[in-house]
Design an enzyme around this catalytic site. Structure first.
Site, PDB file in Angstrom:
ATOM      1  N   ASN A 150      10.020  18.914  31.269  1.00 16.27           N
ATOM      2  CA  ASN A 150      10.432  17.925  30.986  1.00 16.27           C
ATOM      3  C   ASN A 150      12.055  17.684  30.992  1.00 16.27           C
ATOM      4  O   ASN A 150      12.281  18.601  30.181  1.00 16.27           O
ATOM      5  CB  ASN A 150       9.882  16.886  29.925  1.00 16.27           C
ATOM      6  N   GLY A 188      19.598  32.582  28.316  1.00 16.95           N
ATOM      7  CA  GLY A 188      18.818  31.317  27.933  1.00 16.95           C
ATOM      8  C   GLY A 188      17.442  31.587  27.446  1.00 16.95           C
ATOM      9  O   GLY A 188      16.788  30.855  27.341  1.00 16.95           O
ATOM     10  N   HIS A 263      29.823  35.741   5.870  1.00 16.54           N
ATOM     11  CA  HIS A 263      30.847  34.988   6.519  1.00 16.54           C
ATOM     12  C   HIS A 263      30.014  33.835   7.421  1.00 16.54           C
ATOM     13  O   HIS A 263      29.069  33.879   7.783  1.00 16.54           O
ATOM     14  CB  HIS A 263      31.857  35.944   7.501  1.00 16.54           C
ATOM     15  N   ARG A 346      16.008  38.989   6.497  1.00 14.24           N
ATOM     16  CA  ARG A 346      16.828  39.999   6.545  1.00 14.24           C
ATOM     17  C   ARG A 346      18.255  39.712   6.333  1.00 14.24           C
ATOM     18  O   ARG A 346      18.964  38.808   7.037  1.00 14.24           O
ATOM     19  CB  ARG A 346      16.647  40.781   7.899  1.00 14.24           C
ATOM     20  N   ASP A 348      22.081  40.276   6.650  1.00 12.70           N
ATOM     21  CA  ASP A 348      23.184  41.116   7.224  1.00 12.70           C
ATOM     22  C   ASP A 348      24.258  41.739   6.482  1.00 12.70           C
ATOM     23  O   ASP A 348      24.562  40.956   5.321  1.00 12.70           O
ATOM     24  CB  ASP A 348      23.758  40.208   8.406  1.00 12.70           C
ATOM     25  N   GLU A 377      20.399  45.177   5.540  1.00 11.69           N
ATOM     26  CA  GLU A 377      20.881  45.930   6.335  1.00 11.69           C
ATOM     27  C   GLU A 377      21.700  47.140   5.460  1.00 11.69           C
ATOM     28  O   GLU A 377      22.767  46.750   5.239  1.00 11.69           O
ATOM     29  CB  GLU A 377      21.733  45.144   7.406  1.00 11.69           C
ATOM     30  N   HIS A 450      20.137  46.225  17.806  1.00  7.53           N
ATOM     31  CA  HIS A 450      21.161  45.539  18.505  1.00  7.53           C
ATOM     32  C   HIS A 450      22.503  46.116  18.402  1.00  7.53           C
ATOM     33  O   HIS A 450      23.454  45.874  18.863  1.00  7.53           O
ATOM     34  CB  HIS A 450      21.249  43.820  18.309  1.00  7.53           C
ATOM     35  N   ASP A 518      26.601  47.680  22.286  1.00  8.27           N
ATOM     36  CA  ASP A 518      26.770  46.518  23.042  1.00  8.27           C
ATOM     37  C   ASP A 518      27.844  46.198  23.983  1.00  8.27           C
ATOM     38  O   ASP A 518      28.764  47.070  23.967  1.00  8.27           O
ATOM     39  CB  ASP A 518      27.249  45.549  21.457  1.00  8.27           C
TER      40      ASP A 518
END
Length: 653
Positions: A150, A188, A263, A346, A348, A377, A450, A518
């Site tokens: 929709n 997306g 931050h 978690r 960061d 982390e 990542h 990355d």
């Protein structure tokens, strides 16, 4: 040639019991073994906390073991929580010498390092729902895209963002005309896409999903939070998050969120440097803003403290009362998302969060439920970590439940690629010795994240020598490297799944995804292009892990670690079960005799092995075997009865 018996070995219960970290007020028995020709006149244990006064405890002679070794022992009962360090002093022939650590665990007169003892408080408890499970990390933009049926459910057109049309494209990596890398290209992926793939995750045995940031942000990594109270529109709505949590729970999965609290984004409702949220909103544009006290302006408004010098990431003052209340208060950010269905957080860059803030965070999370998890982390040993001049106390009570296990990752990948057997054995045992068992049982054991290159690339690709994105884009695996990498990846995953802790699969690793750092490690999941062999192997590992309850909290013992084979034992007295894991990372098949490995065993069950010639185990090249069995009385761990030790009697229970 038989290796000489060491004077002391902190990994072995013949010398220190109980093994590893202890709760305060626990009796710790220390034992030294001297060859008969070494006559000690005085032996002492010197124990201290860094920055505090040393304590001297005499060791008493109590036995001549097999007429070969003179044994000395003492009992120390720590009262104070935190990192302790210790060594031994011995006087022989009127000369005083020190026994310190040489290597990972053995003590000798030539040692130069101190031994470590972690003491934790009564609040350190296991999180049962995580133990024995499997975690799966998802970078939300790149996992799966659900297309709304929709128009009203379609996300708004993203301002300043580029949407890739082809799901399989490489993420943007070249700087723009201004020489900047903006991270504003998106694929997306969304929350509904994750929900659609819950049956797939269930097939992998996943019991916990760790999501990289999902809150409104304007870069694809979403570590520059723009609004902590709002799901990023490209990911969906708050109702989508609630639905995801509810449906995951029905399949036995919890959801852990990524909390970025050191931050915010400069492009956020709190700072609003670029005016996205109005001309007079936010700390940068309004000197009277309620958020101004969160930030440290050196020269208002253009010069301010930022994370590692990135002006797009202004640092916050975590202990500012208003900020602390906003994040940690009743129905603050932490509690809001937990009450909506999350199972934990978690944190960061937890090294950059002050202790007082983490204490407040812990209280807020645990107020919702003691079973809500808090991971940090931490890239190093979490028990010896120092940051900003402070020794951290993450795992000793009232802060973190566990951490990301970077040390294990390094040990595993170095062993599989470079055959570093010593690093594997010593590195793994050192972490297990220093971490509370409740934390070690749920360590986040990953091979990729990542932030680092994919494990497949690390194992079979060219050694990463620089951060040049063009170099990384060009240096992909050849067909031969890829196939070899798959074989090595299987070996690494065996260790990941069966060592203490819980395996954390970085999305796509199980499908054969590759890539340097990355953004190449953040490509989309290759739906329809998976390596089906590796995927099948992952499901099998999950099934074996589920079939052996000993993997939830069983103790570890390395039996044999060579350049080509690794044999280790997991043993749990509470369930009277043990399992032997055989890994063969060589090009030739190997056969192992169960009897020579663990002696007589009861009711062996060949979970993933074939029995040959009366309990001989065959392991193909780059493959593994697992044998589960019941513990017999003679398999009991060596223990010293504390009261009997005081009476100078050595007891084997």
């Amino acid at each position: 040639m038989t290796k000489p018996v060491p004077i002391y070995d902190s990994f072995k219960q013949e010398y220190k019991t109980p093994f590893g970290a202890v709760q305060r007020n626990t009796d710790c028995v220390f034992t030294l073994r001297f060859p008969n020709f070494m006559q000690a006149e005085q032996v002492s244990l010197i124990m201290f906390r860094p920055g505090h006064k040393e304590k001297f405890l005499p060791l008493e002679y109590y036995s001549n073991e097999d007429n070969l070794y003179n044994l000395y022992t003492c009992t120390y009962t720590p009262q104070d929580v935190g990192l302790h360090q210790y060594y031994f002093s011995v006087v022989m022939g009127g000369t005083r010498s020190l026994i310190k650590r040489s290597g990972a665990s053995e003590g000798s007169l030539k040692g130069t390092e101190l031994f470590h003892l972690t003491v934790y408080d009564e609040s350190v408890k296991p999180i049962e729902w995580l133990k024995g499970g499997i975690m799966y990390q998802i970078f939300p933009d790149r996992f799966n895209k659900s297309v709304p049926e929709n128009d009203e459910d379609r996300p708004p057109s993203p301002v300043g963002r580029t949407l890739h049309v082809d799901w399989n494209q490489t993420p943007d990596w070249k700087p723009n005309a201004q020489g900047m890398i903006t991270n504003t290209d998106f694929f997306g992926g969304n929350l509904k896409g994750i929900e659609e793939k819950l049956p797939y995750l269930y097939s992998l045995g996943v019991t916990c999903i760790y999501l990289n940031p999902i809150f409104e942000s304007h870069e694809n990594h979403r570590y520059n939070t723009a609004n902590y109270h709002k799901i990023d529109p490209l990911l969906g709505k708050e109702a989508d998050f609630v639905s995801l949590c509810e449906k995951a729970k029905r399949l036995g999965m919890g959801i852990i969120l990524d909390g970025v609290f050191s931050h915010t984004g400069a492009d956020s409702v709190y700072f609003n440097k670029f005016g996205r949220y109005g001309s007079n909103v936010g700390a940068f544009r309004d000197p009277e803003s309620p958020y101004r006290a969160w930030y440290n302006f050196i020269h208002y408004p253009n010069v301010y403290e930022s994370w590692w010098g990135f002006e797009t990431l202004p640092n916050v003052k975590e202990n500012d009362p208003n900020y602390t209340e906003f994040i940690c208060g009743t129905d603050g950010v932490l509690q809001k998302w937990l009450k909506l269905g999350a199972s934990g957080w978690r944190l960061d860059v937890v090294d950059e969060l002050p202790d007082e803030f983490i204490d407040n965070l812990n209280r807020a999370v645990k107020a919702v439920g003691e079973d809500k998890a808090i991971y940090g982390e931490v890239w190093e040993d979490a028990t010896t970590k120092e940051s900003y001049g402070t020794r951290r106390r993450y795992l000793t009570g009232g802060q973190l439940d566990s951490v990301m296990n970077y040390p294990f990752k390094e040990c595993i990948l170095n062993y599989v690629r470079h055959s570093d057997a010593q690093l594997l054995r010593d590195g793994v045992m050192t972490i297990l010795e220093r971490y509370p068992k409740a934390s070690a049982d749920i360590l986040m054991n990953f091979l990729s994240t990542h932030d680092i290159e994919r494990a497949l690339t690390r194992l079979a690709g060219k050694e990463l020598g620089n951060n040049d994105r063009e170099w990384q884009a060009k240096n992909t695996l050849s067909d031969a490297e890829y196939m070899y990498g798959i074989a090595l990846m299987k070996c690494a995953m065996v260790l990941q799944f069966f060592l203490p802790g819980i395996p954390c699969i970085y999305y796509g690793d199980e499908a054969g995804a590759e890539g340097y750092k990355d953004p190449f490690n953040r490509r989309t999941y290759p739906w329809g292009g998976e390596n089906t062999d590796l995927l099948k192997f992952t499901r099998e590992l999950a099934a074996v892990r589920k079939a052996c309850k000993v993997f939830a909290s069983g103790y570890l013992e390395f039996i044999e670690v060579t350049a080509e084979t690794c044999v280790f034992l997991r043993k749990d007295r509470e369930i009277n079960q043990a399992a032997v894991i055989f890994l063969n990372k060589s090009k030739a098949p190997r056969r192992f005799s169960l009897k020579s490995v663990v002696g007589e065993i009861r009711n062996p069950e060949f979970i993933r092995a074939s029995e040959e010639d009366g309990r001989r185990v065959y392991v193909a090249p780059y493959d593994y075997a697992v044998v589960k069995y019941e513990l017999a009385a003679q398999d009991a761990d060596f223990n010293l009865n504390h009261q009997k030790v005081r009476e100078d009697i050595l007891i084997y229970e």
